[in-house]
Scaffold this motif. Structure first.
Motif, PDB file in Angstrom:
ATOM      1  N   THR A  26       2.518 -13.407  -1.039  1.00  0.00           N
ATOM      2  CA  THR A  26       3.204 -12.129  -0.875  1.00  0.00           C
ATOM      3  C   THR A  26       2.373 -11.043  -1.545  1.00  0.00           C
ATOM      4  O   THR A  26       1.878 -11.236  -2.658  1.00  0.00           O
ATOM      5  CB  THR A  26       4.605 -12.169  -1.511  1.00  0.00           C
ATOM      6  N   TYR A  27       2.223  -9.937  -0.854  1.00  0.00           N
ATOM      7  CA  TYR A  27       1.444  -8.816  -1.387  1.00  0.00           C
ATOM      8  C   TYR A  27       2.249  -7.533  -1.287  1.00  0.00           C
ATOM      9  O   TYR A  27       3.081  -7.367  -0.377  1.00  0.00           O
ATOM     10  CB  TYR A  27       0.139  -8.649  -0.596  1.00  0.00           C
ATOM     11  N   TRP A  28       1.967  -6.626  -2.205  1.00  0.00           N
ATOM     12  CA  TRP A  28       2.645  -5.330  -2.265  1.00  0.00           C
ATOM     13  C   TRP A  28       1.630  -4.208  -2.273  1.00  0.00           C
ATOM     14  O   TRP A  28       0.536  -4.343  -2.827  1.00  0.00           O
ATOM     15  CB  TRP A  28       3.486  -5.227  -3.537  1.00  0.00           C
ATOM     16  N   GLY A  29       2.028  -3.102  -1.665  1.00  0.00           N
ATOM     17  CA  GLY A  29       1.241  -1.901  -1.758  1.00  0.00           C
ATOM     18  C   GLY A  29       1.570  -1.136  -3.026  1.00  0.00           C
ATOM     19  O   GLY A  29       2.519  -1.474  -3.739  1.00  0.00           O
ATOM     20  N   GLN A  30       0.798  -0.090  -3.287  1.00  0.00           N
ATOM     21  CA  GLN A  30       0.994   0.718  -4.494  1.00  0.00           C
ATOM     22  C   GLN A  30       2.154   1.693  -4.356  1.00  0.00           C
ATOM     23  O   GLN A  30       2.705   2.155  -5.357  1.00  0.00           O
ATOM     24  CB  GLN A  30      -0.286   1.487  -4.808  1.00  0.00           C
ATOM     25  N   GLY A  31       2.509   2.011  -3.138  1.00  0.00           N
ATOM     26  CA  GLY A  31       3.615   2.942  -2.915  1.00  0.00           C
ATOM     27  C   GLY A  31       3.134   4.324  -2.529  1.00  0.00           C
ATOM     28  O   GLY A  31       2.037   4.750  -2.908  1.00  0.00           O
ATOM     29  N   THR A  32       3.970   5.014  -1.785  1.00  0.00           N
ATOM     30  CA  THR A  32       3.681   6.395  -1.396  1.00  0.00           C
ATOM     31  C   THR A  32       4.937   7.233  -1.633  1.00  0.00           C
ATOM     32  O   THR A  32       6.045   6.801  -1.317  1.00  0.00           O
ATOM     33  CB  THR A  32       3.219   6.480   0.067  1.00  0.00           C
ATOM     34  N   GLN A  33       4.743   8.399  -2.190  1.00  0.00           N
ATOM     35  CA  GLN A  33       5.876   9.250  -2.556  1.00  0.00           C
ATOM     36  C   GLN A  33       6.382  10.021  -1.341  1.00  0.00           C
ATOM     37  O   GLN A  33       5.586  10.644  -0.620  1.00  0.00           O
ATOM     38  CB  GLN A  33       5.463  10.238  -3.649  1.00  0.00           C
ATOM     39  N   VAL A  34       7.680   9.973  -1.152  1.00  0.00           N
ATOM     40  CA  VAL A  34       8.348  10.798  -0.147  1.00  0.00           C
ATOM     41  C   VAL A  34       9.329  11.696  -0.888  1.00  0.00           C
ATOM     42  O   VAL A  34      10.196  11.205  -1.618  1.00  0.00           O
ATOM     43  CB  VAL A  34       9.082   9.934   0.891  1.00  0.00           C
ATOM     44  N   THR A  35       9.180  12.991  -0.699  1.00  0.00           N
ATOM     45  CA  THR A  35      10.070  13.961  -1.342  1.00  0.00           C
ATOM     46  C   THR A  35      10.699  14.823  -0.269  1.00  0.00           C
ATOM     47  O   THR A  35       9.993  15.433   0.543  1.00  0.00           O
ATOM     48  CB  THR A  35       9.311  14.840  -2.337  1.00  0.00           C
TER      49      THR A  35
END
Length: 122
Positions: free
Chosen positions: A110-119
């Motif tokens: 299983t792998y995860w991304g770092q994330g991206t901000q949505v505002t």
């Protein structure tokens, strides 16, 4: 080494739309499930949607009318189309890949991304 990189986040006004992308790179044989989670400020991470390799999808009920998840298996990429965004959708959106099989391996990862901000502004 497998990496997941998200893109497409940003600032949008309420009622607007965004399309998030998440590409898995590396030497990958097959990915069973890809999906998106989000973590709003001060809250726990919760599931947004998932999509299996056969295209079957799963959504959190409250979002399935506004969010659409899709996937391009040839590119190991998952997308999240979000419309009619609300300030409550403000969060860091992270993608994940589960049941990842690497060439020549019997194990799954299983792998995860770092994330991206949505505002979403009101």
């Amino acid at each position: 080494q497998v990496q997941l990189v998200e893109s497409g986040g940003g600032l949008v006004q309420a009622g607007g739309s965004l399309r998030l992308s998440c590409a898995a790179s590396g030497d990958i044989f097959w990915i069973r499930t890809m999906g998106w989670y989000r973590r709003a400020p001060g809250k726990q991470r919760d599931l947004v949607a998932t999509i299996a390799s056969d295209g079957s999808t799963n959504y959190v009920d409250s979002r399935k009318d506004r969010f659409t998840i899709s996937r391009d298996n040839s590119k190991n990429t998952v997308y999240l189309e979000m419309k009619s965004l609300e300030p409550e959708d403000t969060a860091v959106y992270s993608c994940y890949a589960d049941g990842v099989v690497l060439p020549g391996s019997d194990a799954v990862y299983t792998y995860w991304g770092q994330g991206t901000q949505v505002t979403v502004s009101s």
